[in-house]
Design a protein around this motif. Structure first.
Motif: not given
Length: 284
Positions: A72, A177, A181, A227, A244
């Motif tokens: 991340g 993920g 992130t 994201t 991610a």
């Protein structure tokens, strides 16, 4: 740290990522230091230390959680037009902290621990539910926490990620993920972005009425989701794998505006004009 640079607590916004739609700001900082100059809080140039929790992470091991953290921050660090640089320096034991659970989360949240970003692995949702009182389905919560007195310099933040919400079928937490992130974006003072995710998740029009079709080749794909969009599906094989990564312009612009390198935003494009309501005469 000199006495003249003693930190003060600035936390005023909890930014949560959920598996449901949520109202949010779009593409800017969470907290502004000076509204007159539109100066956001931000970490100063140079490596920002990152510290990780000691316990498990739902169906994942501590080592697997550490790998998600490393990925991340590497994604945010890699934005060429941003100077932000988060470096995983050690785990909580290196700064005298134990494994953090709901009962002792106050050791990190609201408590100054020497600076840096502290990542809490909520193994059983006891921090999300027991400490914050949020529903156990909340995937993560993060915020800046301390800044220098009288300055826009962040010195400490935290991020809580909910291991109890990790899909057991999600090998290595690849889809989760995206949550990890995302929360790191909030920890460095980024708000939500609002564009492509609404098209993909909720079928919003991809262009205003009467405009040519959007430039998606074959339609919006997972790779086009931001994201920092405030909705995610973290189940195995979902859009979380693509979320991610930091490769969508909305996220790149967001971190670059808060942590600009020389030349940003002059190297980008600009739009000038006025915005009207549908009657064509009333300005927004």
């Amino acid at each position: 740290m000199k006495k003249t640079e003693a930190p003060r607590r600035i936390l005023g916004v909890f930014a949560a990522l959920v598996a449901l739609a949520a109202p949010a700001w779009a593409g800017g900082p969470l907290i502004i230091f000076d509204t007159a100059t539109q100066t956001p809080y931000a970490y100063a140039p140079g490596p920002v230390p990152v510290y990780t929790d000691l316990g498990g992470f739902g169906p994942l091991t501590n080592a697997q959680a550490d790998a998600l953290v490393a990925n991340g921050f590497s994604e945010w660090n890699a934005v060429a037009t941003s100077y932000f640089d988060g470096v995983v320096t050690g785990d909580f034991s290196t700064i005298g902290l134990p494994d953090i659970v709901g009962a002792n989360a106050g050791l990190v949240i609201g408590t100054f621990n020497g600076g840096g970003i502290h990542v809490l692995y909520d193994d059983d949702a006891s921090i999300i539910s027991g400490f914050f009182g949020a529903p156990p389905g909340v995937l993560g919560i993060a915020s800046p926490d301390f800044a220098l007195i009288g300055l826009p310099d962040l010195v400490e933040s935290w991020a809580v990620v909910n291991g109890a919400a990790v899909d057991p079928a999600d090998a290595g937490g690849a889809s989760f993920g995206g949550v990890v992130t995302h929360e790191f974006g909030h920890s460095i003072n980024l708000a939500h972005t609002q564009t492509s995710g609404a098209v993909g998740f909720f079928g919003d029009a991809d262009v205003p009425s009467g405009c040519p079709p959007a430039p998606y080749s074959g339609g919006l794909t997972f790779a086009g989701f931001e994201t920092m969009y405030p909705f995610i599906d973290p189940s195995a094989g979902s859009v979380g794998v693509q979320m991610a990564t930091i490769d969508v312009l909305d996220d790149i612009a967001s971190i670059s505006n808060v942590y600009p390198t020389g030349g940003w935003p002059a190297t980008g494009g600009s739009i000038a004009g006025r915005v009207f309501l549908p009657d064509g005469t009333t300005e927004v």
